[in-house]
Design an enzyme around this catalytic site. Structure first.
Site, short mmCIF file in Angstrom:
data_model
loop_
_atom_site.label_atom_id
_atom_site.label_comp_id
_atom_site.label_asym_id
_atom_site.label_seq_id
_atom_site.Cartn_x
_atom_site.Cartn_y
_atom_site.Cartn_z
N GLU A 90 0.79 -1.23 0.00
CA GLU A 90 0.00 0.00 0.00
C GLU A 90 0.82 1.29 0.00
O GLU A 90 0.36 2.30 -0.50
CB GLU A 90 -0.93 0.01 1.24
CG GLU A 90 -1.94 -1.12 1.27
CD GLU A 90 -3.00 -1.01 0.18
OE1 GLU A 90 -3.08 0.06 -0.47
OE2 GLU A 90 -3.74 -1.98 -0.03
N SER A 346 -27.07 -22.46 55.65
CA SER A 346 -26.28 -22.40 56.89
C SER A 346 -24.89 -21.83 56.67
O SER A 346 -24.03 -21.95 57.54
CB SER A 346 -26.18 -23.79 57.51
OG SER A 346 -25.54 -24.69 56.61
#
Length: 694
Positions: A90, A346
């Site tokens: 590019e 519990s």
């Protein structure tokens, strides 16, 4: 001849001076434009928010408001091979030109004139970045504007900034924008380690992102990838052998989903952060998170539909949440069950005993009688409906006996317990508007898993109170600067829990294999709706909850048999403990002695709650403010206290007679908020407000 050479030298000097002057002029114009007409960076600013682990590795990204995956990407996050291929194809002189490449323009014009068509373009990466920031139809006017913007961008952002714009905004097909998004979408990984074939495909795709998608047009994608490989060979980026090997590699056939690790926690961090903060760093350790998810996935295969697991792993010393699971799978259940209010069964008993030890009203060796006892109209029994007679508090906690725990809570004071728990990071969601009572010792109250993790980490850290830490940028509300209990009381409880008998045959290696010291406590709520386990080692606190989000019972499923194997398996898979606890600050404290002082040899019962005191009517499930799911069987309603029969109503409309004392299945008409009421035979009333999810 010398004259001619000198003339050429003069002309060359003039051309060079002219080019330099033009470059300086363009640079000056770009600088002025930066002030008068700055580039529109709004598209760059609309990046995806991402949540990372403690080392910056991606856990979960979020799409932009437009629905694109646009992950912030810097050159340092990308494989150098990809960058080299990108420059070769590019923009070979990227960084050498001011944003527009005059040589490339002259070459493109010459090729057009000599060959009659475009052979190669003159667009630089900076020009492409300008077009990505402000997409326009590709006309000559747009090209000129793009060139001017490129000069401006290069001047404003520099080489690194321009690359960041391109690497973040370049399109790669569908909703994928940016190299990181593309690498995750096509290869399922970060782009920091790419093969030559992968790098070439990512270079090729932005040229025609929809026409080259490998999942739709594999032949075109392969041809485009191979052209990039050929160019890379020409430019010396890779060898011919490497290119031939890359050509033989298969293309991806489908887009992969984005990462979705610790998804519920990531969602919470995102809600609490400003949208302009693009990277949110949690304290999650990705290997620990993966281990937690794997253990849960394997263990829950074949479980019945609707059963969920929520879990938190905390590094005790600094309270960092290093693993988090809001449900088995975020896609099927995005509701974060670590924030759901559930009955603890519990599992609060160790905290009750810790406060009693800290008060010096009980000692681990104190004798207590486990036998039938009535508290008003309430007569608690043990899970197996049997009693053990006279035994020590140590044995009562290890066996999780109910009557001794209620007696211990009476010594501590339910209201005082609730206040201390809230100050230490465990707010208790009491049924209706009722006050804290003795039933909370056995689960008659609502808690959240994250708060359980907070208070148990406090207990494991010698009683020091600190909030959980979720991320480096997250500020938690400060807890009261205090202790939950003193060091001696905290260590006494942990010693008792460390010596608890192991669940049958499943985790002996964790407890007796010598790898680490483990203290754990299980809990099962009334009706088998909630199964809990908290497991603690010197370095870690693990909390696991198993149940159905709608509160439906699961007969036979206990915390000890359902949640404990998961919690201890997770703890066993964590890195070895390295933390050395501080030296004992009060070596003469009576809690370190095997035998209690004479005054604490036996629990005296004279001062305990009057047996005639009746417990108020309370709605146990769903707790006030709960968010619940609507299933075919309806939602189980449960109350305690009061006098039978119990009548239920939803938004003032009476429900059919309940099944058994105080329980009722209710079928909501639809999603939304409802007011539920329970009325006993004396007309006493308890109410909660709940939300029914879609």
């Amino acid at each position: 001849m010398p004259n001619k050479l000198s003339q050429l030298a003069v002309m060359a000097g003039r051309w060079l001076a002219g080019l330099l002057a033009a470059a300086l002029l363009l640079w000056f114009v770009a600088g002025v434009a930066n002030r008068l007409l700055p580039p529109d960076l709004s598209r760059w600013e609309q990046r995806s928010q991402v949540v990372t682990d403690v080392e910056g590795r991606l856990l979960r990204p979020f799409p932009t408001t437009e629905g694109f995956w646009r992950l912030p990407t810097s050159p340092q996050q990308v494989d150098p091979l990809y960058l080299a291929m990108l420059m070769a194809v590019e923009d070979q002189r990227f960084g050498l030109h001011p944003g527009v490449d005059p040589l490339a323009i002259l070459r493109a014009i010459g090729q057009r004139l000599t060959q009659g068509h475009v052979v190669s373009g003159a667009s630089t990466l900076t020009m492409q970045a300008a077009r990505l920031l402000d997409p326009k139809p590709r006309t000559l006017t747009a090209k000129l504007a793009e060139s001017l913007r490129a000069l401006q961008l290069q001047h404003r952002l520099g080489r690194e900034g321009v690359l960041q714009v391109y690497l973040t905004l370049a399109p790669f097909g569908g909703t994928l924008e940016g190299v990181r998004s593309a690498s995750w979408g096509w290869f399922g990984k970060e782009p920091d380690h790419l093969t030559a074939a992968e790098a070439a495909l990512l270079v090729a795709l932005p040229q025609r992102p929809e026409a080259l998608r490998p999942d739709r047009f594999p032949q075109r994608a392969r041809a485009a990838r191979d052209r990039v490989l050929d160019r890379a060979v020409e430019r010396g980026v890779i060898s011919l052998d490497a290119a031939l090997l890359a050509r033989s590699q298969p293309l991806p056939t489908t887009q992969r989903p984005m990462p979705l690790s610790a998804a519920h926690l990531a969602e919470a961090l995102r809600r609490r952060s400003p949208p302009e903060q693009k990277e949110l760093r949690s304290f999650i350790q990705r290997p620990v998170q993966a281990t937690l998810q794997t253990i849960i996935d394997r263990a829950t295969q074949g479980w019945e539909d609707g059963v969920e697991v929520a879990a938190v792993v905390v590094r005790t010393a600094d309270r960092q949440v290093i693993a988090h699971l809001g449900s088995r799978d975020w896609l099927s259940r995005p509701l974060d069950l670590t924030q759901a209010v559930r009955s603890p069964g519990s599992s609060l008993k160790p905290l009750i005993y810790a406060l009693a030890f800290d008060d010096q009203s009980l000692h681990p060796g104190t004798l207590v009688y486990d036998g039938p006892r009535r508290f008003g109209s309430w007569q608690p029994r043990n899970f197996d409906r049997d009693f053990r007679g006279m035994l020590t508090v140590r044995e009562a906690l290890q066996q999780s006996l109910n009557v001794p725990a209620v007696l211990a809570l009476d010594k501590v004071g339910p209201l005082r317990f609730a206040t201390i728990a809230r100050q230490a990071g465990l707010p208790l969601f009491l049924p209706g508007d009722g006050e804290a009572g003795l039933p909370l010792a056995l689960g008659g109250v609502g808690v959240r898993l994250v708060d359980m993790a907070t208070i148990y980490a406090n207990l494991a850290d010698d009683g020091m109170v600190r909030p959980l830490a979720w991320g480096s940028d997250v500020t938690e509300p400060a807890l009261a600067a205090r202790r939950l209990v003193g060091q001696a009381a905290a260590r006494a409880v942990l010693t008792i829990l460390t010596d608890s008998p192991a669940p049958d045959g499943q985790i002996q290696r964790s407890l007796s294999g010598g790898r680490r010291s483990v203290a754990f406590k299980t809990g099962t709520s009334f009706g088998f709706r909630d199964a809990w386990t908290v497991a603690m080692s010197p370095d870690y606190t693990v909390v696991i909850w198993v149940g159905r989000p709608d509160g439906a019972p699961r007969p036979g499923h206990l915390g000890r048999t359902t949640a404990a194997p998961l919690a201890l398996r997770v703890l066993d898979a964590l890195p070895m403990d390295r933390r050395q606890k501080p030296a004992i600050s009060e070596p003469d404290n009576a809690l370190y002695a095997a035998e209690p002082p004479a005054a604490l040899a036996r629990m005296e019962l004279d001062s305990l709650i009057s047996p005639q005191k009746r417990q108020p009517l309370q709605i146990i499930f769903p707790p006030d403010g709960a968010a619940i799911e609507r299933l075919a069987d309806g939602v189980l309603l449960q109350a305690s206290g009061g006098e039978a029969p119990i009548q239920w109503a939803a938004d003032g409309i009476p429900l059919p007679p309940p099944v058994g004392r105080g329980s009722q299945f209710w079928q909501p008409a639809g999603e939304g908020f409802y007011q539920l009421a329970a009325i006993d035979a004396k007309g006493r009333r308890a109410e909660v407000r709940v939300r029914v999810l879609p």
